[in-house]
Design an enzyme around this catalytic site. Structure first.
Site, mmCIF file in Angstrom:
data_model
loop_
_atom_site.group_PDB
_atom_site.id
_atom_site.type_symbol
_atom_site.label_atom_id
_atom_site.label_comp_id
_atom_site.label_asym_id
_atom_site.label_seq_id
_atom_site.Cartn_x
_atom_site.Cartn_y
_atom_site.Cartn_z
ATOM 1 N N ARG A 16 15.454 24.969 -62.260
ATOM 2 C CA ARG A 16 15.464 25.788 -63.480
ATOM 3 C C ARG A 16 16.327 27.047 -63.341
ATOM 4 N NH1 ARG A 16 8.974 25.624 -63.763
ATOM 5 N NH2 ARG A 16 9.303 25.138 -61.568
ATOM 6 N N LYS A 23 16.795 28.530 -54.920
ATOM 7 C CA LYS A 23 15.995 29.526 -55.644
ATOM 8 C C LYS A 23 15.466 30.644 -54.762
ATOM 9 C CE LYS A 23 11.904 28.322 -57.325
ATOM 10 N NZ LYS A 23 10.901 27.813 -58.290
ATOM 11 N N ASN A 170 -3.058 30.106 -62.035
ATOM 12 C CA ASN A 170 -2.963 29.956 -60.582
ATOM 13 C C ASN A 170 -1.730 30.721 -60.116
ATOM 14 O OD1 ASN A 170 -2.745 29.025 -57.948
ATOM 15 N ND2 ASN A 170 -1.884 27.035 -58.557
HETATM 16 C C1 UD1 Z 1 3.398 26.282 -58.912
HETATM 17 C C2 UD1 Z 1 1.968 25.717 -59.065
HETATM 18 C C3 UD1 Z 1 1.321 26.327 -60.303
HETATM 19 C C4 UD1 Z 1 1.333 27.856 -60.170
HETATM 20 C C5 UD1 Z 1 2.740 28.381 -59.898
HETATM 21 C C6 UD1 Z 1 2.694 29.860 -59.545
HETATM 22 C C7 UD1 Z 1 2.069 23.425 -58.194
HETATM 23 C C8 UD1 Z 1 2.131 21.994 -58.519
HETATM 24 N N1 UD1 Z 1 2.061 24.278 -59.225
HETATM 25 O O1 UD1 Z 1 4.150 25.874 -60.034
HETATM 26 O O2 UD1 Z 1 -0.018 25.876 -60.408
HETATM 27 O O3 UD1 Z 1 0.807 28.430 -61.360
HETATM 28 O O4 UD1 Z 1 3.337 27.704 -58.786
HETATM 29 O O5 UD1 Z 1 3.964 30.412 -59.398
HETATM 30 O O6 UD1 Z 1 1.981 23.786 -57.031
HETATM 31 N N2 UD1 Z 1 8.210 23.552 -53.207
HETATM 32 C C9 UD1 Z 1 8.404 22.878 -52.007
HETATM 33 N N3 UD1 Z 1 8.444 21.525 -52.019
HETATM 34 C C10 UD1 Z 1 8.259 20.794 -53.148
HETATM 35 C C11 UD1 Z 1 8.048 21.492 -54.366
HETATM 36 C C12 UD1 Z 1 8.016 22.872 -54.371
HETATM 37 O O7 UD1 Z 1 8.560 23.511 -50.966
HETATM 38 O O8 UD1 Z 1 8.292 19.562 -53.043
HETATM 39 C C13 UD1 Z 1 8.170 25.027 -53.197
HETATM 40 C C14 UD1 Z 1 9.226 25.664 -54.067
HETATM 41 O O9 UD1 Z 1 10.397 25.958 -53.322
HETATM 42 C C15 UD1 Z 1 8.524 26.941 -54.551
HETATM 43 C C16 UD1 Z 1 7.050 26.611 -54.477
HETATM 44 O O10 UD1 Z 1 6.927 25.446 -53.701
HETATM 45 O O11 UD1 Z 1 8.804 28.034 -53.706
HETATM 46 C C17 UD1 Z 1 6.432 26.365 -55.853
HETATM 47 O O12 UD1 Z 1 7.142 25.324 -56.494
HETATM 48 P P1 UD1 Z 1 7.598 25.453 -58.005
HETATM 49 O O13 UD1 Z 1 8.379 24.265 -58.352
HETATM 50 O O14 UD1 Z 1 8.186 26.775 -58.259
HETATM 51 O O15 UD1 Z 1 6.173 25.346 -58.735
HETATM 52 P P2 UD1 Z 1 5.754 25.998 -60.110
HETATM 53 O O16 UD1 Z 1 6.199 25.119 -61.223
HETATM 54 O O17 UD1 Z 1 6.147 27.394 -60.171
HETATM 55 MG MG MG Z 2 7.463 28.527 -59.120
#
Ligand code: UD1
Ligand code: MG
Length: 467
Positions: A16, A23, A170
């Site tokens: 995004r 990011k 969350n």
């Molecule tokens: C996530 C939470 C959501 C919360 C929000 C808060 C989940 C499914 N959702 O959503 O409940 O309200 O954060 O900011 O967890 N990442 C990995 N590997 C992956 C996917 C993500 O390392 O396979 C890392 C990303 O780099 C990031 C973090 O996890 O730093 C969160 O992922 P992101 O995609 O930003 O989740 P949100 O949609 O923000």
């Molecule tokens: Mg996030």
């Protein structure tokens, strides 16, 4: 005392953001988001910190170095899957594990401490850090049962209309009993709108198993914000900017217009310094006390002494010693050093050069690749000609010398102490102590020549009219 671990999730690409840069590497106030997170985590005395990397793994590891261990998530199958990649490093440990995302740069160490305290106090298997959002869109929502106990977390894309109306979100920070966390992670499925293994599903799983799941609601939502796109990046930057400016004001720095003042998080400023509107202080910059940083100045990775006055100028990777001054509209490029009481006035540029104490360069000059001693006067429009088209060359000017206006000092050349360069000279040879170097055509005056020129008629006419 229980051991404490932290897992930082930083493997996602950050689609995004629509960016080439991963990011968590996007900077806020001069520091990558994931570095902000790690810096706060470091202040909470962890036994082990593990960062999950994937997209841009080498870049993240290069930035954070050995401040954390790493687990590789080669395919980004969701936050739950990401945490599972740390099992080899942490799975056998007894203790408490905090999980935090690399894209929530505003959390303070004190909030992490409060979460640990609450978790301990409740004897919980899991504690979620929650916040109340005015606009909860895109966050996971906290679902509580009719007596207010948390039952699960639902992601935006999976939420029913009713669930989507919930404003308790969350924050993406949790504290877990370490062994119970890994046991529950193995049960997480990916049958949801995004086809991902969601970490928040662990909460519902633990709850169903009769574990104690607690939620600690923090007061300040802005501290918890997640940065998923550039709009959020700008909002987070603004929050961080206010926090940094307030810290300096509390420490005795006058910031005339905080809304237009941008100070990176590691900049240090002494008391009674005044920062005028539109100033940017970046990187590893240190500024002394009683300094005036004039409007629209930009200072990057530089050290500024006490009582320095900077007027609308740009300073990069340079040093200004006590009581020196510069500007308006001058530029110190990398590796410049101004001694005590040095004066650099209007429209000057200095690059890779040292100006000794009390040396003055008032107007429109360029000094590059040179060592200037003390008490020197550089006239208006002097140019240190340092480049032959292929190589840069160095020049030296001794103490108490005088370089007249509009001189060219063609490097490499040495002007010894007490040397004098006549205005308009192009100096290609050394000038010895007490010598004057003069290198220009001699002046010839031709009597009555004005009368032969076309301007003469015009001048005569004007004189008539002015009578
Ligand atoms: C996530 C939470 C959501 C919360 C929000 C808060 C989940 C499914 N959702 O959503 O409940 O309200 O954060 O900011 O967890 N990442 C990995 N590997 C992956 C996917 C993500 O390392 O396979 C890392 C990303 O780099 C990031 C973090 O996890 O730093 C969160 O992922 P992101 O995609 O930003 O989740 P949100 O949609 O923000
Ligand atoms: Mg996030």
């Amino acid at each position: 005392m229980d051991k404490k671990f932290t897992i930082i999730l930083a493997a996602g690409h950050g689609t995004r953001m629509k960016s080439k840069l991963y990011k968590v590497l996007h900077p806020i106030a001069g520091k990558a988001m994931v570095d902000h997170v790690l810096t706060q985590v470091e202040q909470t005395n962890m036994d082990e910190i593990v960062t999950v990397v994937g997209h841009g793994a080498e870049k993240v590891e290069e930035l954070l170095g050995d401040r954390t261990k790493y687990a590789l998530q080669s395919e980004q199958l969701g936050t739950g899957h990401a945490v599972l990649q740390t099992e080899d490093l942490l799975g056998d440990e007894d203790g408490m594990t905090m999980i935090v995302s690399g894209d929530t740069p505003l959390f303070k160490a004190s909030t992490f401490e409060e979460l640990f305290d609450y978790h301990r106090q409740k004897g919980a298997a899991a504690t979620i850090l929650t916040a109340n959002a005015d606009d909860p869109f895109s966050y996971g929502r906290i679902i509580r049962n009719n007596v207010g106990v948390v039952s699960k977390i639902v992601e935006q894309k999976d939420a029913t209309r009713e669930e989507a109306e919930i404003t308790e979100i969350n924050t993406g920070v949790y504290c877990f009993d370490n062994k119970k966390l890994f046991a529950a992670l193995h049960q997480v499925k990916n049958d949801n709108a995004q086809g991902e293994y969601y970490l928040p599903d662990v909460i519902g799983i633990m709850k169903d198993q009769g574990e104690i799941v607690a939620a600690y609601q923090m007061k300040d939502f802005s501290e918890s914000m997640g940065v998923n796109d550039r709009r959020a990046l700008a909002v987070a930057t603004d929050v961080m900017k206010k926090r940094i400016n307030e810290m300096h004001m509390v420490n005795g720095v006058t910031i005339v217009d905080p809304s237009s003042t941008y100070i990176d998080c590691d900049v240090k400023i002494g008391s009674d310094t005044v920062i005028e509107p539109g100033v940017q202080l970046q990187g590893n910059t240190v500024i002394g006390g009683d300094v005036v940083v004039g409007a629209h100045s930009k200072i990057v990775d530089s050290t500024i002494g006490n009582r320095v006055v900077i007027t609308s100028s740009t300073i990069e990777e340079s040093i200004m010693h006590d009581d020196s001054n510069i500007g308006p509209n001058s530029h110190l490029r990398p590796k410049s050093e101004l001694g005590e009481f040095v004066h650099v006035g209007n429209f000057c540029e200095v690059k890779n050069a040292t100006l000794g104490a009390r040396t003055k360069m008032g107007h429109l000059s360029y000094v590059g690749d040179a060592t200037l001693g003390t008490d020197i006067n550089i006239g208006c429009g002097v140019v240190f000609v340092n480049y032959d088209g292929i190589n840069k060359h160095h020049s030296t000017v001794g103490n108490y010398s005088f370089v007249g206006s509009n001189a060219n000092i063609v490097a490499p050349v040495t002007l010894e102490d007490h040397s004098y360069v006549a205005a308009g000279s192009t100096i290609t040879n050394d000038v010895k102590e007490f010598e004057m170097g003069i290198a220009r055509g001699r002046q010839v005056n031709k009597a009555d020549y004005f009368k032969k020129l076309p301007v003469y008629e015009a001048a005569k006419k004007a004189e008539e009219e002015n009578k």
